[in-house]
Design a protein around this motif. Sequence first.
Motif, PDB file in Angstrom:
ATOM      1  N   LYS A   1       0.835  -1.207   0.000  1.00 53.56           N
ATOM      2  CA  LYS A   1       0.000   0.000   0.000  1.00 53.56           C
ATOM      3  C   LYS A   1       0.870   1.258   0.000  1.00 53.56           C
ATOM      4  O   LYS A   1       1.487   1.598   1.013  1.00 53.56           O
ATOM      5  CB  LYS A   1      -0.936  -0.020   1.210  1.00 53.56           C
ATOM      6  CG  LYS A   1      -1.972  -1.145   1.178  1.00 53.56           C
ATOM      7  CD  LYS A   1      -2.833  -1.139   2.415  1.00 53.56           C
ATOM      8  CE  LYS A   1      -3.982  -2.141   2.311  1.00 53.56           C
ATOM      9  NZ  LYS A   1      -3.524  -3.528   2.111  1.00 53.56           N
ATOM     10  N   ARG A   2       0.876   1.950  -1.147  1.00 56.05           N
ATOM     11  CA  ARG A   2       1.628   3.203  -1.288  1.00 56.05           C
ATOM     12  C   ARG A   2       0.855   4.146  -2.200  1.00 56.05           C
ATOM     13  O   ARG A   2       0.158   3.699  -3.109  1.00 56.05           O
ATOM     14  CB  ARG A   2       3.007   2.953  -1.903  1.00 56.05           C
ATOM     15  CG  ARG A   2       3.967   2.146  -1.040  1.00 56.05           C
ATOM     16  CD  ARG A   2       5.286   1.941  -1.773  1.00 56.05           C
ATOM     17  NE  ARG A   2       6.229   1.164  -0.989  1.00 56.05           N
ATOM     18  CZ  ARG A   2       7.071   1.668  -0.101  1.00 56.05           C
ATOM     19  NH1 ARG A   2       7.095   2.996   0.114  1.00 56.05           N
ATOM     20  NH2 ARG A   2       7.904   0.902   0.567  1.00 56.05           N
ATOM     21  N   ASN A   3       1.014   5.453  -1.958  1.00 55.66           N
ATOM     22  CA  ASN A   3       0.467   6.418  -2.899  1.00 55.66           C
ATOM     23  C   ASN A   3       1.494   6.667  -4.007  1.00 55.66           C
ATOM     24  O   ASN A   3       2.580   6.077  -4.003  1.00 55.66           O
ATOM     25  CB  ASN A   3       0.064   7.722  -2.198  1.00 55.66           C
ATOM     26  CG  ASN A   3       1.250   8.392  -1.503  1.00 55.66           C
ATOM     27  OD1 ASN A   3       2.395   8.202  -1.879  1.00 55.66           O
ATOM     28  ND2 ASN A   3       0.961   9.181  -0.472  1.00 55.66           N
TER      29      ASN A   3
ATOM     30  N   LYS B   1      -7.480   4.099  -6.399  1.00 49.77           N
ATOM     31  CA  LYS B   1      -6.745   4.638  -5.247  1.00 49.77           C
ATOM     32  C   LYS B   1      -7.700   5.004  -4.125  1.00 49.77           C
ATOM     33  O   LYS B   1      -8.841   5.440  -4.358  1.00 49.77           O
ATOM     34  CB  LYS B   1      -5.905   5.842  -5.655  1.00 49.77           C
ATOM     35  CG  LYS B   1      -6.705   7.030  -6.162  1.00 49.77           C
ATOM     36  CD  LYS B   1      -5.763   8.164  -6.550  1.00 49.77           C
ATOM     37  CE  LYS B   1      -6.550   9.357  -7.113  1.00 49.77           C
ATOM     38  NZ  LYS B   1      -5.659  10.448  -7.515  1.00 49.77           N
ATOM     39  N   LYS B   2      -7.214   4.804  -2.930  1.00 45.97           N
ATOM     40  CA  LYS B   2      -7.947   5.221  -1.736  1.00 45.97           C
ATOM     41  C   LYS B   2      -7.498   6.630  -1.396  1.00 45.97           C
ATOM     42  O   LYS B   2      -6.300   6.892  -1.297  1.00 45.97           O
ATOM     43  CB  LYS B   2      -7.663   4.277  -0.568  1.00 45.97           C
ATOM     44  CG  LYS B   2      -8.414   4.644   0.695  1.00 45.97           C
ATOM     45  CD  LYS B   2      -8.084   3.680   1.833  1.00 45.97           C
ATOM     46  CE  LYS B   2      -8.832   4.108   3.096  1.00 45.97           C
ATOM     47  NZ  LYS B   2      -8.524   3.208   4.242  1.00 45.97           N
ATOM     48  N   SER B   3      -8.442   7.532  -1.249  1.00 48.30           N
ATOM     49  CA  SER B   3      -8.111   8.936  -0.998  1.00 48.30           C
ATOM     50  C   SER B   3      -7.767   9.175   0.469  1.00 48.30           C
ATOM     51  O   SER B   3      -7.974   8.321   1.332  1.00 48.30           O
ATOM     52  CB  SER B   3      -9.284   9.834  -1.409  1.00 48.30           C
ATOM     53  OG  SER B   3      -9.592   9.647  -2.775  1.00 48.30           O
ATOM     54  N   GLY B   4      -7.242  10.370   0.720  1.00 49.38           N
ATOM     55  CA  GLY B   4      -6.941  10.752   2.097  1.00 49.38           C
ATOM     56  C   GLY B   4      -5.455  10.761   2.372  1.00 49.38           C
ATOM     57  O   GLY B   4      -4.641  10.342   1.537  1.00 49.38           O
ATOM     58  N   PRO B   5      -5.079  11.230   3.558  1.00 50.87           N
ATOM     59  CA  PRO B   5      -3.655  11.332   3.909  1.00 50.87           C
ATOM     60  C   PRO B   5      -2.950   9.980   3.925  1.00 50.87           C
ATOM     61  O   PRO B   5      -1.730   9.904   3.728  1.00 50.87           O
ATOM     62  CB  PRO B   5      -3.678  11.966   5.303  1.00 50.87           C
ATOM     63  CG  PRO B   5      -5.051  11.698   5.833  1.00 50.87           C
ATOM     64  CD  PRO B   5      -5.953  11.699   4.636  1.00 50.87           C
TER      65      PRO B   5
ATOM     66  N   ILE C   1      -5.298  -2.697  -6.694  1.00 49.30           N
ATOM     67  CA  ILE C   1      -5.906  -3.307  -7.875  1.00 49.30           C
ATOM     68  C   ILE C   1      -7.398  -3.487  -7.637  1.00 49.30           C
ATOM     69  O   ILE C   1      -7.807  -4.120  -6.660  1.00 49.30           O
ATOM     70  CB  ILE C   1      -5.256  -4.678  -8.189  1.00 49.30           C
ATOM     71  CG1 ILE C   1      -3.774  -4.516  -8.493  1.00 49.30           C
ATOM     72  CG2 ILE C   1      -5.972  -5.353  -9.359  1.00 49.30           C
ATOM     73  CD1 ILE C   1      -3.025  -5.834  -8.669  1.00 49.30           C
ATOM     74  N   ASP C   2      -8.180  -2.915  -8.520  1.00 50.93           N
ATOM     75  CA  ASP C   2      -9.637  -3.082  -8.452  1.00 50.93           C
ATOM     76  C   ASP C   2      -9.982  -4.420  -9.130  1.00 50.93           C
ATOM     77  O   ASP C   2     -10.176  -4.489 -10.334  1.00 50.93           O
ATOM     78  CB  ASP C   2     -10.314  -1.910  -9.167  1.00 50.93           C
ATOM     79  CG  ASP C   2     -11.834  -1.980  -9.081  1.00 50.93           C
ATOM     80  OD1 ASP C   2     -12.360  -2.974  -8.537  1.00 50.93           O
ATOM     81  OD2 ASP C   2     -12.499  -1.058  -9.584  1.00 50.93           O
ATOM     82  N   LYS C   3     -10.043  -5.465  -8.334  1.00 47.10           N
ATOM     83  CA  LYS C   3     -10.211  -6.821  -8.879  1.00 47.10           C
ATOM     84  C   LYS C   3     -11.535  -6.984  -9.621  1.00 47.10           C
ATOM     85  O   LYS C   3     -11.598  -7.651 -10.651  1.00 47.10           O
ATOM     86  CB  LYS C   3     -10.110  -7.858  -7.747  1.00 47.10           C
ATOM     87  CG  LYS C   3      -8.768  -7.866  -7.038  1.00 47.10           C
ATOM     88  CD  LYS C   3      -8.769  -8.890  -5.902  1.00 47.10           C
ATOM     89  CE  LYS C   3      -7.461  -8.825  -5.122  1.00 47.10           C
ATOM     90  NZ  LYS C   3      -7.444  -9.791  -3.999  1.00 47.10           N
TER      91      LYS C   3
END
Length: 338
Positions: free
Chosen positions: A18-20, A52-56, A62-64
């Motif tokens: 998990k990384r931006n 992507k998951k938003s936020g800090p 991957i959207d399976k």
Amino acid sequence: MSQGIFYEYANRLLNEEKRNRDSWAKALSVSTRTITNFNARLESEFSIKIDKKSGPNGYYFIDKLNSSRYEDFINFVQNLNSPTIIAESFSGNSDIGKHLIFHQNWNKISWMSHFNTLLNSINNQQHIDIIYHSFRTERDEKLMYFMPYWMKQNAYFRWYIIGFDSEKAFFPTVIGLDKINSLVVSDTTFERDEILERYREEYESVFGVYIYPDQANEVVRIECTRFQSKYLKSLPLHISQEIESENDHVTVFKYKLRINHEFAYELLRQNVWNFNAGFLEFPHPHRTAIKVLEPDWLAEYFHQTYKRSYLTYSDDNKIAAKLKTEIDAEAPGIIPDF
């Protein structure tokens, strides 16, 4: 941009790291634009949707559900990881490897440390610099920016790297892993040439790892004793092998291939005097296991080889002198230059 970095990104995404975008760019030492391009490539080539998951504490994932070829993508990444799996099998570190018994103790052979590196460089299409010892020149040789295409094992348990020594090369270079002194993988990459890819077919069909540029396929016919034929039936010498005729005593096999020294050596290896009192059903006390019927030049090669073998081992001085006179009169030129 190295293919290897893209493959690493794909692998780590699949492992749900998990990384931006900024964090991925820093971890892979690339620009944020490159990460965006990677995501676009995953979607265009593999139908893998990156969301992507938003936020800090946001991150890419991957959207399976919206990735129509997700299973294909998993297979792709697993294939990329295969070099590590194979190398671990050699060393006995994996669950699979600890149950495998190899002809040689691979994990104690120093040059096997190159195995994983070479397979990865092939997958990543990276140039490599090699220093190896040539048995022919008896000195160390260097290849710079070598383009590795394939690896193959021959019938005698040796592994070879097959590739091209320059962008303009039109014929492959083959190097045994056991001859490599040092190996450096370059940051630069190359594009695989579709014209050169045709050699894969030749290496898949030839016996061993050597092909000769000016040599055409030839028909080879050999006659085997009944007992020896069982081994050739269960493990054919070549993909072109077919049975031409058979009776209670012998089997005639037919091949069509480029004859190289490895094929000749294999026939010599299997051409033993296979009489054994324990195999009473198949005794052949008056002949060797294999007789070359065709081509004539290969039959003559065997004739000359066994003539020299008899000269080497004979205790009969009269016969030895006769054989030496014949050999001296016939040489040079009677034996093909493999």
